[in-house]
Design an enzyme around this catalytic site. Structure first.
Site, mmCIF file in Angstrom:
data_model
loop_
_atom_site.group_PDB
_atom_site.id
_atom_site.type_symbol
_atom_site.label_atom_id
_atom_site.label_comp_id
_atom_site.label_asym_id
_atom_site.label_seq_id
_atom_site.Cartn_x
_atom_site.Cartn_y
_atom_site.Cartn_z
ATOM 1 N N ASN A 51 0.825 -1.200 0.000
ATOM 2 C CA ASN A 51 0.000 0.000 0.000
ATOM 3 C C ASN A 51 0.865 1.258 0.000
ATOM 4 O O ASN A 51 2.096 1.185 0.020
ATOM 5 C CB ASN A 51 -0.956 -0.025 1.199
ATOM 6 C CG ASN A 51 -2.278 0.638 0.900
ATOM 7 O OD1 ASN A 51 -2.351 1.598 0.136
ATOM 8 N ND2 ASN A 51 -3.341 0.135 1.503
ATOM 9 N N HIS A 66 23.512 -0.988 11.688
ATOM 10 C CA HIS A 66 24.732 -0.245 12.008
ATOM 11 C C HIS A 66 25.453 -0.916 13.159
ATOM 12 O O HIS A 66 24.818 -1.495 14.046
ATOM 13 C CB HIS A 66 24.391 1.202 12.364
ATOM 14 C CG HIS A 66 23.707 1.914 11.232
ATOM 15 N ND1 HIS A 66 24.395 2.504 10.206
ATOM 16 C CD2 HIS A 66 22.396 2.072 10.945
ATOM 17 C CE1 HIS A 66 23.532 3.020 9.341
ATOM 18 N NE2 HIS A 66 22.304 2.766 9.759
ATOM 19 N N GLY A 70 -0.782 -1.421 8.775
ATOM 20 C CA GLY A 70 -0.196 -0.115 8.510
ATOM 21 C C GLY A 70 0.753 0.351 9.591
ATOM 22 O O GLY A 70 0.528 0.141 10.783
#
Length: 182
Positions: free
Chosen positions: A83, A113, A140
């Site tokens: 989406n 990292h 979402g």
């Protein structure tokens, strides 16, 4: 090894290497064209996805805007749906299985990292691959962190931060995401 070979192997590398920078610039140009083609036909958008990503199955939908580092390291199975506003940092492999649905604003982040501050100050980084199985639903705003594998048929709740592998068929949610139902 070149810096790009180190990157793809998941070893420490420097991202400002000219070859890697050229790949990122190529991907940025492709993303500009892809995102500008939001109203283009499904066939045209699919052709653009095939041009910019490592592998794209049939019936894939990626809504604009879409952002990635390189594109070459992304593999999408048949019927995958991403989406609006999906971000994939693909310094190493990202595999998304057939039928998986990914909600708006999801971030899939392979880039990592060093924990050592001197190594970070030296601008070193590395990546850990992400594998998302078939028929997964990611709500979402979820964040999928480096090195995570999500099993087939799993559900990731909206806004979750997935720091560990998710078993097949499980439902996870929260920060950090925890299994709610196995």
């Amino acid at each position: 090894m070149t810096e790009k070979e180190k990157m793809l192997a998941g070893d420490l590398y420097t991202a400002d290497d000219p070859e890697i920078a050229a790949d990122a610039a190529r991907a940025a140009r492709w993303m500009a064209r892809y995102n500008a083609a939001a109203a283009a036909s499904p066939a045209r958008r699919h052709a653009l996805l095939v041009e910019g990503l490592g592998a794209v199955g049939r019936g894939v939908t990626v809504r604009s805007p879409f952002h990635c580092d390189y594109g070459d390291n992304i593999r999408l199975g048949d019927g995958v749906f991403l989406n609006f506003g999906c971000v994939i940092l693909d310094v190493v492999a990202v595999e998304i299985g057939a039928g998986t649905q990914i909600g708006p604003g999801v971030q899939i982040l392979t880039a990592d990292h060093p924990r050592d501050p001197a190594a970070r100050a030296a601008m070193l980084e590395f990546g850990r691959p992400i594998r998302i199985g078939a028929n997964v639903w990611i709500g979402g705003g979820a964040l999928i962190l480096p090195g995570v594998t999500i099993g087939d048929d799993a559900i990731v709740g909206a806004g979750s931060v997935v720091t560990r592998d998710v078993p097949a068929g499980a439902t996870v949610a929260g920060n950090p995401a925890r299994v709610l139902r196995a």
